[in-house]
Design a protein around this motif. Sequence first.
Motif: not given
Length: 335
Positions: A310, A328, A331-332
């Motif tokens: 992050l 984030e 998206e991961q």
Amino acid sequence: MATPPLDDAFDGVRLHVVTGKGGVGKTTVASALGLALARQGKRVLLAEVEGRQGISQTFGVPPLGTGEVRLVQDPSGGGLWGLSVDATAALLEYLQTFYKLGRAGGALEKMGVIDFATTIAPGVRDVLLTGKVYEAVGRTDGSRRGQGDPVWDAVVLDAPPTGRVARFLGVNEQVADLARVGPIHSQAESITRMLRDRISRVHVVTLLEEMPVQESADAVAELEAAGFPVGAMVVNQVREPVLAGPGLAALTGDDAEERVRADLALVGVRNGAKTVGGLVAEGRDLAARLALETELAAEVAAIGHPVLRLPSLPSGTEDGGVSVLADELTEQGVA
């Protein structure tokens, strides 16, 4: 040894326990995780047990009480609720559930018995806090526990720091050994089973700094030895280098001062000894920090669990910072 896939840390998990050394941002990460799950159409409860009101500060809402408060309603249909678990309230609820004390419980509180039990008796506070989390995870919309659908698709627990999280999670096993029979023994065993079940994972937050990484590795070893399933390692506050590649190499070579002096002259900037020396020193400090972070990142990966990264937020969690971190995580691959 190959790192397990991220699905192992999140697929089918309903209790996400988030821990980390003090100062690494575990409350922020727990909040971002809860928000990320809520944005996927899930009903999520974000709970804290340390009484610091970190959740209310993160979301900019009044201090949380003993009731669940909606923090976010997402267009997906999901939502995020917050709860500050209080040991006193949990004990009164426990006494009512198992012993039907009713008004007698309130009388005990006025006499100070409740405060005594939650602050003096070893482990009682942690038993009550984990018990409330257990109740939330298992709560259903049926008339009895286990009937109907779960009220919460996921519970995210902002847990105690790494130095005591294994003891916090393991306290019920000790209680079950002490209370051999009865409702206390049964509930303690049930809580321990839940915490060791595949529906639970402990996620460890760290920074790319020596002490947090070492404490995280120690915590993972302790958790695994105690039988608690570890989920993901979350590297928080990752900073993008302001200079890298050839530009950074130019500041670390033997001819760094000459190259910097020439570059400054080329763009019409003063290139005195103080300016040149300062730039070279900063460049070498940056190179040393990046090398250390690369080494520490390898140590985190070697712990053997999926790694999430992050970014560092210049303005902290204000101005939608938690939302950025939630994006984030999504998206991961967090789901």
